[in-house]
Design a protein around this motif. Structure first.
Motif, PDB file in Angstrom:
ATOM      1  N   ILE A   1       0.861  -1.175   0.000  1.00 17.90           N
ATOM      2  CA  ILE A   1       0.000   0.000   0.000  1.00 17.90           C
ATOM      3  C   ILE A   1       0.902   1.230   0.000  1.00 17.90           C
ATOM      4  O   ILE A   1       1.948   1.252   0.650  1.00 17.90           O
ATOM      5  N   THR A   2       0.539   2.258  -0.734  1.00 18.12           N
ATOM      6  CA  THR A   2       1.378   3.452  -0.784  1.00 18.12           C
ATOM      7  C   THR A   2       0.939   4.455   0.284  1.00 18.12           C
ATOM      8  O   THR A   2      -0.216   4.464   0.714  1.00 18.12           O
ATOM      9  N   LEU A   3       1.881   5.301   0.690  1.00 15.52           N
ATOM     10  CA  LEU A   3       1.554   6.347   1.651  1.00 15.52           C
ATOM     11  C   LEU A   3       0.495   7.277   1.087  1.00 15.52           C
ATOM     12  O   LEU A   3      -0.399   7.740   1.810  1.00 15.52           O
ATOM     13  N   ARG A   4       0.577   7.532  -0.219  1.00 13.60           N
ATOM     14  CA  ARG A   4      -0.403   8.422  -0.825  1.00 13.60           C
ATOM     15  C   ARG A   4      -1.789   7.788  -0.827  1.00 13.60           C
ATOM     16  O   ARG A   4      -2.796   8.476  -0.607  1.00 13.60           O
ATOM     17  N   ALA A   5      -1.850   6.489  -1.071  1.00  9.30           N
ATOM     18  CA  ALA A   5      -3.148   5.803  -1.028  1.00  9.30           C
ATOM     19  C   ALA A   5      -3.779   5.937   0.354  1.00  9.30           C
ATOM     20  O   ALA A   5      -4.972   6.233   0.485  1.00  9.30           O
ATOM     21  N   LEU A   6      -2.985   5.742   1.393  1.00  9.74           N
ATOM     22  CA  LEU A   6      -3.500   5.875   2.746  1.00  9.74           C
ATOM     23  C   LEU A   6      -3.945   7.311   3.026  1.00  9.74           C
ATOM     24  O   LEU A   6      -4.980   7.546   3.664  1.00  9.74           O
ATOM     25  N   HIS A   7      -3.166   8.268   2.547  1.00  8.80           N
ATOM     26  CA  HIS A   7      -3.505   9.678   2.730  1.00  8.80           C
ATOM     27  C   HIS A   7      -4.842  10.006   2.079  1.00  8.80           C
ATOM     28  O   HIS A   7      -5.716  10.655   2.686  1.00  8.80           O
TER      29      HIS A   7
ATOM     30  N   ALA B   1     -19.991  13.362 -16.847  1.00  4.06           N
ATOM     31  CA  ALA B   1     -20.703  14.321 -16.000  1.00  4.06           C
ATOM     32  C   ALA B   1     -19.890  15.598 -15.790  1.00  4.06           C
ATOM     33  O   ALA B   1     -20.336  16.510 -15.089  1.00  4.06           O
ATOM     34  N   GLY B   2     -18.707  15.654 -16.401  1.00 10.18           N
ATOM     35  CA  GLY B   2     -17.873  16.849 -16.301  1.00 10.18           C
ATOM     36  C   GLY B   2     -17.099  16.943 -14.998  1.00 10.18           C
ATOM     37  O   GLY B   2     -16.636  18.030 -14.629  1.00 10.18           O
ATOM     38  N   LEU B   3     -16.931  15.818 -14.321  1.00 16.36           N
ATOM     39  CA  LEU B   3     -16.234  15.802 -13.042  1.00 16.36           C
ATOM     40  C   LEU B   3     -14.838  15.205 -13.196  1.00 16.36           C
ATOM     41  O   LEU B   3     -14.554  14.458 -14.136  1.00 16.36           O
ATOM     42  N   ARG B   4     -14.000  15.496 -12.257  1.00 10.31           N
ATOM     43  CA  ARG B   4     -12.583  15.140 -12.364  1.00 10.31           C
ATOM     44  C   ARG B   4     -12.300  13.741 -11.813  1.00 10.31           C
ATOM     45  O   ARG B   4     -12.892  13.321 -10.807  1.00 10.31           O
ATOM     46  N   VAL B   5     -11.384  13.033 -12.492  1.00  6.89           N
ATOM     47  CA  VAL B   5     -10.915  11.720 -12.037  1.00  6.89           C
ATOM     48  C   VAL B   5      -9.409  11.812 -11.812  1.00  6.89           C
ATOM     49  O   VAL B   5      -8.671  12.269 -12.691  1.00  6.89           O
ATOM     50  N   ILE B   6      -8.965  11.382 -10.639  1.00  8.07           N
ATOM     51  CA  ILE B   6      -7.550  11.498 -10.274  1.00  8.07           C
ATOM     52  C   ILE B   6      -6.993  10.111  -9.965  1.00  8.07           C
ATOM     53  O   ILE B   6      -7.478   9.435  -9.047  1.00  8.07           O
ATOM     54  N   PRO B   7      -5.975   9.639 -10.706  1.00  5.36           N
ATOM     55  CA  PRO B   7      -5.396   8.323 -10.433  1.00  5.36           C
ATOM     56  C   PRO B   7      -4.422   8.380  -9.257  1.00  5.36           C
ATOM     57  O   PRO B   7      -3.653   9.325  -9.119  1.00  5.36           O
ATOM     58  N   VAL B   8      -4.479   7.357  -8.426  1.00  2.32           N
ATOM     59  CA  VAL B   8      -3.519   7.205  -7.332  1.00  2.32           C
ATOM     60  C   VAL B   8      -2.816   5.867  -7.567  1.00  2.32           C
ATOM     61  O   VAL B   8      -3.322   4.812  -7.176  1.00  2.32           O
ATOM     62  N   PRO B   9      -1.676   5.874  -8.244  1.00  2.96           N
ATOM     63  CA  PRO B   9      -1.045   4.630  -8.707  1.00  2.96           C
ATOM     64  C   PRO B   9      -0.482   3.795  -7.571  1.00  2.96           C
ATOM     65  O   PRO B   9      -0.262   4.267  -6.457  1.00  2.96           O
ATOM     66  N   GLY B  10      -0.258   2.530  -7.907  1.00  4.37           N
ATOM     67  CA  GLY B  10       0.294   1.610  -6.914  1.00  4.37           C
ATOM     68  C   GLY B  10       0.466   0.231  -7.510  1.00  4.37           C
ATOM     69  O   GLY B  10       0.869   0.088  -8.665  1.00  4.37           O
ATOM     70  N   ALA B  11       0.129  -0.779  -6.735  1.00  2.00           N
ATOM     71  CA  ALA B  11       0.372  -2.160  -7.142  1.00  2.00           C
ATOM     72  C   ALA B  11      -0.410  -2.538  -8.392  1.00  2.00           C
ATOM     73  O   ALA B  11      -1.546  -2.129  -8.578  1.00  2.00           O
ATOM     74  N   SER B  12       0.233  -3.327  -9.255  1.00  2.00           N
ATOM     75  CA  SER B  12      -0.397  -3.854 -10.471  1.00  2.00           C
ATOM     76  C   SER B  12       0.293  -5.160 -10.834  1.00  2.00           C
ATOM     77  O   SER B  12       1.526  -5.209 -10.909  1.00  2.00           O
ATOM     78  N   ALA B  13      -0.487  -6.198 -11.061  1.00  2.00           N
ATOM     79  CA  ALA B  13       0.086  -7.487 -11.449  1.00  2.00           C
ATOM     80  C   ALA B  13       0.794  -7.391 -12.790  1.00  2.00           C
ATOM     81  O   ALA B  13       1.797  -8.067 -13.030  1.00  2.00           O
ATOM     82  N   VAL B  14       0.283  -6.526 -13.677  1.00  2.00           N
ATOM     83  CA  VAL B  14       0.887  -6.379 -15.004  1.00  2.00           C
ATOM     84  C   VAL B  14       2.290  -5.798 -14.901  1.00  2.00           C
ATOM     85  O   VAL B  14       3.264  -6.367 -15.421  1.00  2.00           O
ATOM     86  N   SER B  15       2.425  -4.659 -14.237  1.00  2.00           N
ATOM     87  CA  SER B  15       3.746  -4.033 -14.134  1.00  2.00           C
ATOM     88  C   SER B  15       4.700  -4.880 -13.295  1.00  2.00           C
ATOM     89  O   SER B  15       5.909  -4.905 -13.553  1.00  2.00           O
ATOM     90  N   SER B  16       4.172  -5.592 -12.300  1.00  2.00           N
ATOM     91  CA  SER B  16       5.025  -6.465 -11.490  1.00  2.00           C
ATOM     92  C   SER B  16       5.627  -7.581 -12.350  1.00  2.00           C
ATOM     93  O   SER B  16       6.824  -7.875 -12.253  1.00  2.00           O
ATOM     94  N   ALA B  17       4.797  -8.196 -13.189  1.00  2.00           N
ATOM     95  CA  ALA B  17       5.291  -9.268 -14.058  1.00  2.00           C
ATOM     96  C   ALA B  17       6.301  -8.731 -15.066  1.00  2.00           C
ATOM     97  O   ALA B  17       7.344  -9.354 -15.315  1.00  2.00           O
ATOM     98  N   ILE B  18       6.022  -7.564 -15.635  1.00  2.00           N
ATOM     99  CA  ILE B  18       6.936  -6.975 -16.612  1.00  2.00           C
ATOM    100  C   ILE B  18       8.305  -6.733 -15.994  1.00  2.00           C
ATOM    101  O   ILE B  18       9.347  -6.983 -16.613  1.00  2.00           O
ATOM    102  N   SER B  19       8.314  -6.247 -14.751  1.00  2.00           N
ATOM    103  CA  SER B  19       9.588  -5.903 -14.118  1.00  2.00           C
ATOM    104  C   SER B  19      10.465  -7.124 -13.884  1.00  2.00           C
ATOM    105  O   SER B  19      11.685  -7.002 -13.731  1.00  2.00           O
ATOM    106  N   ALA B  20       9.873  -8.322 -13.860  1.00  2.00           N
ATOM    107  CA  ALA B  20      10.628  -9.545 -13.623  1.00  2.00           C
ATOM    108  C   ALA B  20      10.760 -10.400 -14.881  1.00  2.00           C
ATOM    109  O   ALA B  20      11.225 -11.534 -14.808  1.00  2.00           O
ATOM    110  N   ALA B  21      10.373  -9.856 -16.032  1.00  2.00           N
ATOM    111  CA  ALA B  21      10.309 -10.668 -17.253  1.00  2.00           C
ATOM    112  C   ALA B  21      11.645 -10.800 -17.975  1.00  2.00           C
ATOM    113  O   ALA B  21      11.836 -11.720 -18.758  1.00  2.00           O
TER     114      ALA B  21
END
Length: 297
Positions: free
Chosen positions: A32-38, A117-137
């Motif tokens: 879990i990231t500190l930003r996610a907890l925040h 609806a004209g409202l904002r979406v903000i990504p809070v990145p973190g764990a992903s099985a895809v990027s984890s697998a790529i990093s070890a490929a």
């Protein structure tokens, strides 16, 4: 968890009336990231793929918020409820059961409705099985020069599966997909029979969890590995190396120069090389040399 001492978390505003797409651990809670907890501590409410599953995660970190169930069966109607809250200038987060929302998890339709609806979406990145697998490929990704296609879950229908196999076997990009433990043996055997014997695969099981296993092997060795594997339990991520380019597939130099010359008035050498590499199966080095040749004419 006390986050007050981490002042750097405040370097980015938390605007009201926004939806925060928060990535959560795919196994190891330490991811879990500190930003996610925040963010989860700061929002007015949290929409969850499964409120029961998310309750355990939130309780682990002492987060107490009103939660709303929002999953694949009610995503559109649930999105309207979230939009109502956002329209009242509230902050809401969305979390899936594990990983980054919208990556083979609910979330994409929610984002679409919120944005419409004209409202904002903000990504809070973190764990992903895809990027984890790529990093070890390693070489499985290197052979495709880092380019890949994510295909989601292995399909159940025969027609879809045939198209899936054709896509993987013919692509010069590495291919990444998910599979469940119930079908992994059948899927890997079918995949191995469909690929050239020396095509490389990376089999990832239970990423970030206690019994994590990452195995690199060639298609011809899949059957033997399946027979000797101590366990096939857990969730799987499979990475398949891209199809090697044959020397006789590349267009002749003169034809490539025609492409590059047509693009030259509008693009620089790097941009031309990128177009040639992505569309004609050239390596970055080969494509850049063609671009330089065109510029020097």
């Amino acid at each position: 968890m006390e986050l007050g001492s981490f002042d750097f978390l405040k370097q980015q505003d938390l605007p009201a009336g926004a939806l925060y797409m928060v990535a959560t651990p795919i196994g190891n809670l330490g991811d879990i990231t500190l930003r996610a907890l925040h963010v989860l501590n700061a929002v007015d409410g949290i929409a969850c793929e499964d409120t029961r599953h998310s309750a355990a995660l939130l309780q682990q970190f002492g987060i107490h918020k009103k939660c709303l169930a929002l999953h694949e069966h009610n995503e559109i109607s649930g999105a309207q409820t979230v939009i109502q809250h956002l329209s009242n200038n509230e902050r809401w987060a969305y979390i899936s059961d594990a990983g980054t929302p919208g990556v083979s998890d609910p979330g994409a339709r929610l984002v679409n409705e919120v944005q419409k609806a004209g409202l904002r979406v903000i990504p809070v990145p973190g764990a992903s099985a895809v990027s984890s697998a790529i990093s070890a490929a390693g070489s499985v990704m290197h052979s495709a020069e880092g380019r890949f296609q994510f295909l989601g879950f292995w399909p159940n229908k025969t027609k879809d599966r045939d198209n899936f196999l054709q896509d993987i076997s013919s692509s010069k990009k590495a291919s990444i997909f998910f599979e469940s433990p119930h079908h992994i043996k059948e899927t890997l055997a079918l995949l191995a029979n469909h690929l050239d014997s020396d095509r490389q695969l990376l089999v990832c099981r239970e990423l970030t969890k206690k019994f994590e296993e990452i195995v690199s092997l060639e298609a011809k060795n899949v059957a033997a590995w399946l027979e000797s594997a101590e366990s096939l339990r857990g969730e799987f991520v499979i990475v398949v190396a891209g199809r090697p380019a044959n020397g006789d597939e590349a267009p002749e130099h003169a034809a490539l120069l025609l492409w590059a010359n047509a693009l030259s008035p509008y693009m620089g050498s790097k941009e031309i090389a990128s177009v040639l590499s992505q569309n004609l199966g050239l390596t970055k080095k080969e494509a850049y040399q063609i671009a330089l040749d065109a510029k020097s004419e």
